[in-house]
Design an enzyme around this catalytic site. Structure first.
Site, PDB file in Angstrom:
ATOM      1  N   CYS A 132       0.829  -1.209   0.000  1.00  0.00           N
ATOM      2  CA  CYS A 132       0.000   0.000   0.000  1.00  0.00           C
ATOM      3  C   CYS A 132       0.873   1.273   0.000  1.00  0.00           C
ATOM      4  O   CYS A 132       0.720   2.132  -0.871  1.00  0.00           O
ATOM      5  CB  CYS A 132      -0.974  -0.010   1.168  1.00  0.00           C
ATOM      6  SG  CYS A 132      -0.263  -0.479   2.744  1.00  0.00           S
TER       7      CYS A 132
HETATM    8  N1  LIG Z   1      -4.540  -4.019   5.069  1.00  0.00           N
HETATM    9  C1  LIG Z   1      -4.013  -3.341   4.060  1.00  0.00           C
HETATM   10  O1  LIG Z   1      -4.265  -2.127   3.897  1.00  0.00           O
HETATM   11  C2  LIG Z   1      -3.085  -4.018   3.094  1.00  0.00           C
HETATM   12  C3  LIG Z   1      -2.622  -3.302   1.979  1.00  0.00           C
HETATM   13  C4  LIG Z   1      -1.759  -3.924   1.064  1.00  0.00           C
HETATM   14  C5  LIG Z   1      -1.355  -5.233   1.280  1.00  0.00           C
HETATM   15  N2  LIG Z   1      -1.802  -5.896   2.387  1.00  0.00           N
HETATM   16  C6  LIG Z   1      -1.329  -7.283   2.570  1.00  0.00           C
HETATM   17  O2  LIG Z   1      -2.414  -8.164   2.308  1.00  0.00           O
HETATM   18  C7  LIG Z   1      -2.321  -9.323   3.135  1.00  0.00           C
HETATM   19  C8  LIG Z   1      -3.619  -9.472   3.926  1.00  0.00           C
HETATM   20  O3  LIG Z   1      -3.791  -8.307   4.735  1.00  0.00           O
HETATM   21  P1  LIG Z   1      -5.083  -8.042   5.601  1.00  0.00           P
HETATM   22  O4  LIG Z   1      -5.009  -6.630   6.031  1.00  0.00           O
HETATM   23  O5  LIG Z   1      -6.280  -8.522   4.901  1.00  0.00           O
HETATM   24  O6  LIG Z   1      -4.780  -9.006   6.858  1.00  0.00           O
HETATM   25  P2  LIG Z   1      -5.811  -9.555   7.945  1.00  0.00           P
HETATM   26  O7  LIG Z   1      -6.968  -8.633   8.068  1.00  0.00           O
HETATM   27  O8  LIG Z   1      -4.994  -9.830   9.144  1.00  0.00           O
HETATM   28  O9  LIG Z   1      -6.314 -10.938   7.307  1.00  0.00           O
HETATM   29  C9  LIG Z   1      -5.450 -12.000   7.042  1.00  0.00           C
HETATM   30  C10 LIG Z   1      -6.257 -13.289   7.022  1.00  0.00           C
HETATM   31  O10 LIG Z   1      -5.372 -14.379   6.725  1.00  0.00           O
HETATM   32  C11 LIG Z   1      -5.818 -15.566   7.401  1.00  0.00           C
HETATM   33  N3  LIG Z   1      -4.618 -16.339   7.764  1.00  0.00           N
HETATM   34  C12 LIG Z   1      -3.626 -15.979   8.607  1.00  0.00           C
HETATM   35  N4  LIG Z   1      -2.654 -16.914   8.607  1.00  0.00           N
HETATM   36  C13 LIG Z   1      -3.053 -17.880   7.750  1.00  0.00           C
HETATM   37  C14 LIG Z   1      -2.476 -19.102   7.308  1.00  0.00           C
HETATM   38  N5  LIG Z   1      -1.283 -19.510   7.733  1.00  0.00           N
HETATM   39  N6  LIG Z   1      -3.163 -19.860   6.406  1.00  0.00           N
HETATM   40  C15 LIG Z   1      -4.374 -19.462   5.961  1.00  0.00           C
HETATM   41  N7  LIG Z   1      -4.978 -18.315   6.353  1.00  0.00           N
HETATM   42  C16 LIG Z   1      -4.312 -17.537   7.223  1.00  0.00           C
HETATM   43  C17 LIG Z   1      -6.624 -15.080   8.580  1.00  0.00           C
HETATM   44  O11 LIG Z   1      -7.876 -15.708   8.503  1.00  0.00           O
HETATM   45  P3  LIG Z   1      -8.338 -16.960   9.354  1.00  0.00           P
HETATM   46  O12 LIG Z   1      -7.491 -17.046  10.579  1.00  0.00           O
HETATM   47  O13 LIG Z   1      -9.755 -16.692   9.621  1.00  0.00           O
HETATM   48  O14 LIG Z   1      -8.185 -18.121   8.464  1.00  0.00           O
HETATM   49  C18 LIG Z   1      -6.880 -13.602   8.359  1.00  0.00           C
HETATM   50  O15 LIG Z   1      -8.254 -13.297   8.295  1.00  0.00           O
HETATM   51  C19 LIG Z   1      -1.093  -9.103   4.031  1.00  0.00           C
HETATM   52  O16 LIG Z   1       0.023  -9.750   3.491  1.00  0.00           O
HETATM   53  C20 LIG Z   1      -0.930  -7.589   4.000  1.00  0.00           C
HETATM   54  O17 LIG Z   1       0.366  -7.158   4.265  1.00  0.00           O
HETATM   55  C21 LIG Z   1      -2.664  -5.340   3.275  1.00  0.00           C
END
Ligand SMILES: NC(=O)c1ccc[n+]([C@@H]2O[C@H](COP(=O)([O-])OP(=O)(O)OC[C@H]3O[C@@H](n4cnc5c(N)ncnc54)[C@H](OP(=O)(O)O)[C@@H]3O)[C@@H](O)[C@H]2O)c1
Length: 322
Positions: A132
């Site tokens: 981001c």
């Molecule tokens: N948030 C932002 O603004 C943003 C922007 C750009 C990029 N990103 C990237 O996008 C990715 C997701 O971000 P997010 O903000 O959506 O994170 P989040 O809200 O923490 O969601 C991540 C999800 O991944 C699942 N998870 C965690 N470990 C796992 C595993 N080992 N195997 C399968 N599922 C797993 C969890 O779901 P369950 O435990 O329910 O399965 C959780 O709901 C990250 O790499 C982040 O750096 C985020």
């Protein structure tokens, strides 16, 4: 054209929730399953209450790879790579990963910044969606780097909303810490600097400038505001012409002649830029929604490119604005 059969891994998180919201209304997508380990068996609205009434999908732990055209990985950093070792997808299945795991161009993945890499994204089966902050900073500086204007140091500050840190609660996303507060983290060492330097090296093979980046945590939920500046001997008008030319065909990145504010981009896939020359410096403001142009919106933009669709399909969203 037949519908694109799609799955989302990590769909219970913030970027997963935004992807579901975009894809259930996308005219060319058939969302087959939404994966979550912790929420399996629950209906969509139990986890993402904003989507009540929009879909009958239920979270599942099963990753069904058969017949799938596309999968989005919305897993934390360091989890996407082991996930792909444990689950094999057909080579025709397009994989779009939102983590940092495959942003290094030495991997098989194409770096998914459409303003720079659209021709390669159109041919790609493996796409690494940019970070981001990385998106906001690269779009602020790409035309200047291409012109060779950033050969010395570039100074950048960026402030992000709390959703940038994901859904899981942490001490720095706790309401008591975040509200009425601002703090700096990862001074000059933010992990997105690697992908930023990689793109700048591609735009200007002679690029040897250093990006001094000060990231801030903001006391708002959504959005990223970046301010970048460097010494510049040309005129403001000449810089504006260079930026207008660079982004002439960009679907979502626009140079504004007026001052900006963050709410102009919140809930949109836009990146808005504004340029000023002051005190011998070219100053560029850049604003995005971290969850859309900084994540799920850009991922859908990359999907549209990879499947030969109109780049804007399913992404013409109105900003909150006021
Ligand atoms: N948030 C932002 O603004 C943003 C922007 C750009 C990029 N990103 C990237 O996008 C990715 C997701 O971000 P997010 O903000 O959506 O994170 P989040 O809200 O923490 O969601 C991540 C999800 O991944 C699942 N998870 C965690 N470990 C796992 C595993 N080992 N195997 C399968 N599922 C797993 C969890 O779901 P369950 O435990 O329910 O399965 C959780 O709901 C990250 O790499 C982040 O750096 C985020």
């Amino acid at each position: 054209m037949k519908m694109i059969k799609t799955g989302i891994v990590g769909a219970a998180g913030y970027t997963g929730g935004e992807l579901i919201r975009l894809l259930i209304h996308h005219p060319q997508v058939s969302l087959q399953w939404i994966h979550s380990n912790s929420q399996q068996g629950k209906p969509l609205e139990a986890v993402h209450p904003d989507l009540i009434g929009d879909s009958d999908l239920v979270f599942t732990q099963r990753v069904d790879t058969s017949g799938l055209d596309l999968v989005f990985l919305c897993l934390p950093h360091g989890e996407a790579s082991p996930f792909l070792q444990q689950h094999s997808f057909r080579k025709e299945t397009v994989i779009i990963d939102l983590s940092t795991d495959f942003r290094d161009e030495s991997d098989d993945f194409v770096y998914g910044l459409p303003e720079v890499n659209a021709p390669r994204i159109k041919q790609a089966k493996r796409i690494a969606n940019p970070g981001c902050f990385a998106t906001g900073i690269q779009l602020a500086l790409a035309p200047a780097v291409k012109e060779g204007w950033c050969s010395s140091s570039v100074h950048v500050t960026g402030i992000t909303g709390s959703t940038g840190a994901g859904k899981k609660l942490s001490p720095t996303t706790h309401f008591s810490q975040r509200t009425q507060n601002v703090s700096v983290y990862k001074l000059f060492t933010h992990q997105h600097l690697k992908e930023i330097n990689q793109t700048f090296g591609q735009l200007d093979p002679g690029f040897d400038g250093q990006v001094f980046f000060v990231p801030y945590r903001g006391n708002f939920a959504r959005g990223i505001w970046v301010t970048a500046y460097f010494p510049y001997s040309g005129t403001e008008e000449a810089a504006k012409e260079v930026y207008a030319r660079f982004y002439q065909t960009a679907a979502f990145t626009h140079v504004s002649q007026q001052d900006l504010d963050l709410k102009q981009v919140v809930n949109t896939n836009k990146c808005l830029l504004h340029l000023k020359k002051e005190a011998g410096q070219l100053v560029i403001y850049s604003a995005i929604d971290n969850l859309l142009k900084g994540a799920s919106g850009q991922a859908v933009q990359n999907m549209n490119l990879a499947f030969g669709l109109d780049e804007k399909m399913g992404l013409q969203l109105k900003s909150v604005a006021f």
